[in-house]
Scaffold this motif. Structure first.
Motif, short mmCIF file in Angstrom:
data_model
loop_
_atom_site.label_atom_id
_atom_site.label_comp_id
_atom_site.label_asym_id
_atom_site.label_seq_id
_atom_site.Cartn_x
_atom_site.Cartn_y
_atom_site.Cartn_z
N HIS A 1 22.60 14.84 32.47
CA HIS A 1 24.04 14.57 32.50
C HIS A 1 24.44 14.41 33.96
CE1 HIS A 1 28.15 14.52 31.05
NE2 HIS A 1 28.47 15.37 32.00
N ALA A 2 24.93 13.23 34.33
CA ALA A 2 25.20 12.95 35.74
C ALA A 2 26.43 12.06 35.88
CB ALA A 2 23.99 12.28 36.38
N PRO A 3 27.63 12.63 35.86
CA PRO A 3 28.84 11.83 36.10
C PRO A 3 28.74 11.12 37.45
CG PRO A 3 29.41 14.02 35.35
CD PRO A 3 27.95 14.05 35.64
N THR B 1 28.03 13.02 42.30
CA THR B 1 26.58 13.18 42.16
C THR B 1 25.87 12.31 43.19
OG1 THR B 1 26.67 11.54 40.37
CG2 THR B 1 26.55 13.86 39.74
N HIS C 1 21.08 8.61 40.82
CA HIS C 1 21.35 7.42 40.00
C HIS C 1 20.29 6.34 40.23
CE1 HIS C 1 25.09 9.14 38.67
NE2 HIS C 1 25.50 9.30 39.91
N SER D 1 23.06 3.81 24.20
CA SER D 1 23.84 3.98 25.43
C SER D 1 23.93 2.69 26.22
CB SER D 1 23.22 5.08 26.30
OG SER D 1 23.34 6.34 25.69
N SER E 1 28.80 4.84 28.04
CA SER E 1 27.94 6.02 28.11
C SER E 1 28.48 6.99 29.16
CB SER E 1 26.51 5.59 28.46
OG SER E 1 25.62 6.68 28.46
N PRO E 2 29.67 7.56 28.94
CA PRO E 2 30.27 8.46 29.94
C PRO E 2 29.38 9.67 30.20
CG PRO E 2 31.43 8.63 27.85
CD PRO E 2 30.50 7.48 27.72
N GLY E 3 29.22 9.98 31.48
CA GLY E 3 28.36 11.09 31.86
C GLY E 3 26.94 10.69 32.14
N THR E 4 26.56 9.53 31.65
CA THR E 4 25.22 8.98 31.94
C THR E 4 25.36 7.47 32.20
OG1 THR E 4 24.79 8.76 29.56
CG2 THR E 4 23.90 10.71 30.64
N SER E 5 26.27 7.13 33.07
CA SER E 5 26.58 5.71 33.30
C SER E 5 25.39 4.93 33.84
CB SER E 5 27.77 5.59 34.27
OG SER E 5 28.93 6.13 33.69
N HIS F 1 21.04 17.73 25.00
CA HIS F 1 21.70 16.45 25.26
C HIS F 1 23.04 16.37 24.53
CE1 HIS F 1 21.86 12.26 26.51
NE2 HIS F 1 22.18 11.93 25.29
#
Length: 260
Positions: free
Chosen positions: A106-108, A112, A117, A153, A158-162, A204
């Protein structure tokens, strides 16, 4: 009705094949008679030494040569071009590549690390490109196939895992491009997986175990066996290429349905 596949004498590579969906895919191809190679950054049993893994792989391979399907493990980080070269260089023949390695914490986006990313995109998009590119000559010689393991996704927000969602969207498009570029010698298709029941599912999905009936029309999450069954079909000789097969139980029920 029972559908069976005969992959006897075929060589199959499953990246990220030590656990979850990848392990299920590898097991299905082995059960169908294939010689299966799995790769990951760590061995399937952390307590087993590299030597023991190698000895077991030799033993399993010997079993294959006596007429039984075998498997072997190769330690490799498929984000690294040199390690991909070493991985694919170990094959004399290759009939199927399943690009399964992937995932993301989980990576907003806000707050981060840019490097995080970048690594997520490398794993979920660049790595399948590298593996497919390096495997192409062997696949072209055998008339083989590539199966990409995509994600829902990559087909909706896919919010939180864009970064993960964007990479999977890119993976879906990459598969269509390769299908057109490599036809008719090599077929390339994608399995678009929705909510799935794996070891990591509870983490998840925030520890929720009651999502099946609320979120999925089919009433349950996909299992590794569900995904593997589609992989067996897409990898078998046929006409289909450039396709995306959704394994998502009918999609995801929109949130507004629970608000009215």
């Amino acid at each position: 009705m029972t559908v069976t596949y005969d992959y006897a004498g075929k060589s199959v590579l499953v990246t990220g094949g030590t656990r979850g969906i990848g392990a299920g895919i590898a097991a299905a191809f082995q059960a169908a008679g294939a010689d299966v190679t799995i790769c990951a950054r760590t061995a399937p049993e952390r307590a087993v030494s590299e030597r023991a893994v190698s000895e077991r792989a030799v033993s399993e391979r010997a079993g294959s040569e006596r007429g039984r399907p075998g498997w072997r493990f190769v330690q490799a980080d498929v984000r690294d071009p040199e390690q991909v070269d070493r991985l694919i260089g170990g094959f004399d023949r290759l009939d199927v590549v399943v690009n399964n390695a992937g995932g993301s914490p989980h990576a907003p986006v806000d707050g981060t690390s840019p490097r995080l990313h970048a690594r997520v995109i490398e794993l979920n998009l660049t790595a399948p490109l590298l593996v497919s590119q390096r495997a192409y000559p062997l696949l072209a010689a055998s008339g083989g196939a590539v199966v990409m393991i995509g994600s829902a996704s990559g087909a909706r927000p896919s919010p939180g895992t864009s970064a993960y969602g964007a990479a999977k969207a890119g993976l879906h498009h990459l598969a269509r491009c390769l299908a057109a570029e490599w036809a008719p010698l090599v077929r390339v298709n994608t399995v678009v997986v929705g909510l799935a029941a794996t070891q990591e599912a509870s983490d998840h999905y925030g520890g929720r175990t009651d999502l099946d009936d609320q979120a999925i029309p089919a009433g349950r999450m996909a299992t590794p066996a569900d995904v593997a069954a589609v992989c067996l079909w897409l990898a078998a000789p046929g006409y289909v290429t450039g396709a995306e097969v959704r394994v998502d139980g009918g999609g995801e029920v929109p949130a507004w349905r629970h608000l009215v």
